[in-house]
Enzyme design. Sequence first.
Site, PDB file in Angstrom:
ATOM      1  N   HIS A   1      38.786 -15.509 -14.383  1.00 22.06           N
ATOM      2  CA  HIS A   1      37.744 -14.568 -14.835  1.00 22.06           C
ATOM      3  C   HIS A   1      36.333 -15.170 -14.697  1.00 22.06           C
ATOM      4  O   HIS A   1      35.631 -15.377 -15.689  1.00 22.06           O
ATOM      5  CB  HIS A   1      38.010 -14.139 -16.284  1.00 22.06           C
ATOM      6  CG  HIS A   1      37.348 -12.838 -16.648  1.00 22.06           C
ATOM      7  ND1 HIS A   1      37.900 -11.921 -17.500  1.00 22.06           N
ATOM      8  CD2 HIS A   1      36.158 -12.295 -16.272  1.00 22.06           C
ATOM      9  CE1 HIS A   1      37.095 -10.887 -17.642  1.00 22.06           C
ATOM     10  NE2 HIS A   1      36.015 -11.091 -16.905  1.00 22.06           N
TER      11      HIS A   1
ATOM     12  N   GLU B   1      45.071 -11.931 -20.386  1.00 16.27           N
ATOM     13  CA  GLU B   1      44.346 -13.204 -20.233  1.00 16.27           C
ATOM     14  C   GLU B   1      44.439 -14.028 -21.505  1.00 16.27           C
ATOM     15  O   GLU B   1      44.374 -13.474 -22.591  1.00 16.27           O
ATOM     16  CB  GLU B   1      42.876 -12.909 -19.901  1.00 16.27           C
ATOM     17  CG  GLU B   1      42.751 -12.232 -18.564  1.00 16.27           C
ATOM     18  CD  GLU B   1      41.301 -11.876 -18.196  1.00 16.27           C
ATOM     19  OE1 GLU B   1      40.362 -12.354 -18.857  1.00 16.27           O
ATOM     20  OE2 GLU B   1      41.124 -11.123 -17.232  1.00 16.27           O
TER      21      GLU B   1
ATOM     22  N   GLY C   1      33.865 -13.867 -12.655  1.00 21.37           N
ATOM     23  CA  GLY C   1      32.921 -12.911 -12.040  1.00 21.37           C
ATOM     24  C   GLY C   1      31.454 -13.174 -12.340  1.00 21.37           C
ATOM     25  O   GLY C   1      30.627 -13.244 -11.437  1.00 21.37           O
TER      26      GLY C   1
ATOM     27  N   ARG D   1      27.981   0.276 -10.148  1.00 22.10           N
ATOM     28  CA  ARG D   1      26.965  -0.696  -9.702  1.00 22.10           C
ATOM     29  C   ARG D   1      27.562  -1.871  -8.947  1.00 22.10           C
ATOM     30  O   ARG D   1      27.076  -2.262  -7.879  1.00 22.10           O
ATOM     31  CB  ARG D   1      26.215  -1.256 -10.924  1.00 22.10           C
ATOM     32  CG  ARG D   1      25.239  -0.299 -11.536  1.00 22.10           C
ATOM     33  CD  ARG D   1      24.735  -0.867 -12.847  1.00 22.10           C
ATOM     34  NE  ARG D   1      25.786  -0.770 -13.848  1.00 22.10           N
ATOM     35  CZ  ARG D   1      25.629  -0.240 -15.057  1.00 22.10           C
ATOM     36  NH1 ARG D   1      24.452   0.191 -15.425  1.00 22.10           N
ATOM     37  NH2 ARG D   1      26.625  -0.169 -15.902  1.00 22.10           N
TER      38      ARG D   1
ATOM     39  N   ALA E   1      37.757  -6.333 -11.707  1.00 24.92           N
ATOM     40  CA  ALA E   1      37.404  -5.339 -12.735  1.00 24.92           C
ATOM     41  C   ALA E   1      38.051  -5.707 -14.072  1.00 24.92           C
ATOM     42  O   ALA E   1      37.483  -6.487 -14.852  1.00 24.92           O
ATOM     43  CB  ALA E   1      37.819  -3.950 -12.266  1.00 24.92           C
ATOM     44  N   ARG E   2      39.229  -5.169 -14.329  1.00 21.94           N
ATOM     45  CA  ARG E   2      39.974  -5.514 -15.537  1.00 21.94           C
ATOM     46  C   ARG E   2      41.446  -5.606 -15.181  1.00 21.94           C
ATOM     47  O   ARG E   2      41.953  -4.821 -14.371  1.00 21.94           O
ATOM     48  CB  ARG E   2      39.773  -4.450 -16.628  1.00 21.94           C
ATOM     49  CG  ARG E   2      38.481  -4.607 -17.404  1.00 21.94           C
ATOM     50  CD  ARG E   2      38.468  -5.883 -18.246  1.00 21.94           C
ATOM     51  NE  ARG E   2      37.229  -6.073 -18.988  1.00 21.94           N
ATOM     52  CZ  ARG E   2      36.193  -6.794 -18.554  1.00 21.94           C
ATOM     53  NH1 ARG E   2      36.224  -7.377 -17.380  1.00 21.94           N
ATOM     54  NH2 ARG E   2      35.126  -6.938 -19.319  1.00 21.94           N
TER      55      ARG E   2
HETATM   56  C1  8YV Z   1      32.140 -11.569 -18.697  1.00 17.54           C
HETATM   57  C2  8YV Z   1      33.038  -9.449 -17.577  1.00 17.54           C
HETATM   58  O1  8YV Z   1      32.184 -12.910 -18.416  1.00 17.54           O
HETATM   59  O2  8YV Z   1      30.955  -8.550 -18.157  1.00 17.54           O
HETATM   60  C3  8YV Z   1      32.129  -8.363 -18.025  1.00 17.54           C
HETATM   61  O3  8YV Z   1      32.643  -7.244 -18.240  1.00 17.54           O
HETATM   62  O4  8YV Z   1      34.130  -9.193 -17.250  1.00 17.54           O
HETATM   63  C4  8YV Z   1      32.643 -10.862 -17.477  1.00 17.54           C
HETATM   64  O5  8YV Z   1      31.731 -10.954 -16.444  1.00 17.54           O
HETATM   65  C5  8YV Z   1      32.888 -11.311 -19.937  1.00 17.54           C
HETATM   66  O6  8YV Z   1      32.903  -9.985 -20.290  1.00 17.54           O
HETATM   67  C6  8YV Z   1      32.316 -12.150 -21.080  1.00 17.54           C
HETATM   68  O7  8YV Z   1      32.496 -11.567 -22.326  1.00 17.54           O
END
Ligand code: 8YV
Length: 327
Positions: free
Chosen positions: A293, A275, A295, A162, A245-246
């Site tokens: 982070h 992180e 996003g 997505r 992403a990660r």
């Molecule tokens: C979040 C993210 O802020 O949704 C995800 O997978 O990486 C981030 O956008 C994070 O996971 C908050 O727990």
Amino acid sequence: MNTAAARPKVIVTGRLPEDVERELLVRFDAQLNIDDRPFTARELQQALQSADGLLTTVADRITADVLDVPGRRANIIANYGVGYNHIDVHAAKAQGVTVTNTPDVLTDCTADLAIMLMLMVARRAGEGERLVRAGQWQSWRPTHMIGTRVSGKTLGIIGMGRIAKATARRAQHGLGMNVVFFNRSRLAPEQLEGLDAQQCDSIEDVLAQADFVSLHCPGGEETRHLMNAARFAAMQRHAFLINTARGDVVDEAALVDALNQGLIGGAGLDVYEHEPRVPAALLTMENVVLLPHLGSATRETRTGMGLMAVDNLSAFFAGQTPPNKVA
Ligand code: 8YV
């Protein structure tokens, strides 16, 4: 009659937007984390023992050991975020713990950020800002801080989910970019939702063509260090790596080497292997943009994520299958 006593107890591991915390207090016997202090593994175990459900974030490592606590009371972990590689979902399944996530609500904002990183790193935005703030901008000069044009270039996407599609749409319709991608399964044309993008047979095919390589695959064992030394060497020397992403999808040591050797043009990163630790070598590089982070970090999205997690908890406690169950 004390109705509060009948409400399920939910422990929340991080500070959440005001509207979400208010809703949590309305629907549940909620224990908020007003100090925003990260939970230790032991505290996560105690939370599993004392609450009916947990609302967790990416900062909580829910390992098999954490889940294996004696006398566990909680049977649901509602994760705040779409990615859940910090939760051992196999162990959760084996133990009968439901896990939910928050897809869709963060797609647009994360895609916006991927485009922002592309523009920032190619147009040297971070570097320029640092120069101005340091009072070191001396004059306008035709050859000063020349960057790389983004419009019309080729965006190579790894993992066409997505967020990747939303990023590709922005790149194609907003910046006139050509889009190529790799995805584990073959996508039918209708699954591209109107995008004019070419699916490649291998990651290497994408790397050979891309001016920007944007990572959009999930984290976890299967994708760990997918971007390694050989793959950095397979990128074009002027190309930029973008990661929203990660962190563990990238071998950070190999990335530092590739940047040091000039094998790639630069990197725009929002996520890291460990992180909040960022490799010291990256901090000194001007051709790298580093974000903490961010996003999904908009008011609208973070509220949407929280309300979605709350709905997942409500459905679970009402005996229904939560709408965003992943395990
Ligand atoms: C979040 C993210 O802020 O949704 C995800 O997978 O990486 C981030 O956008 C994070 O996971 C908050 O727990």
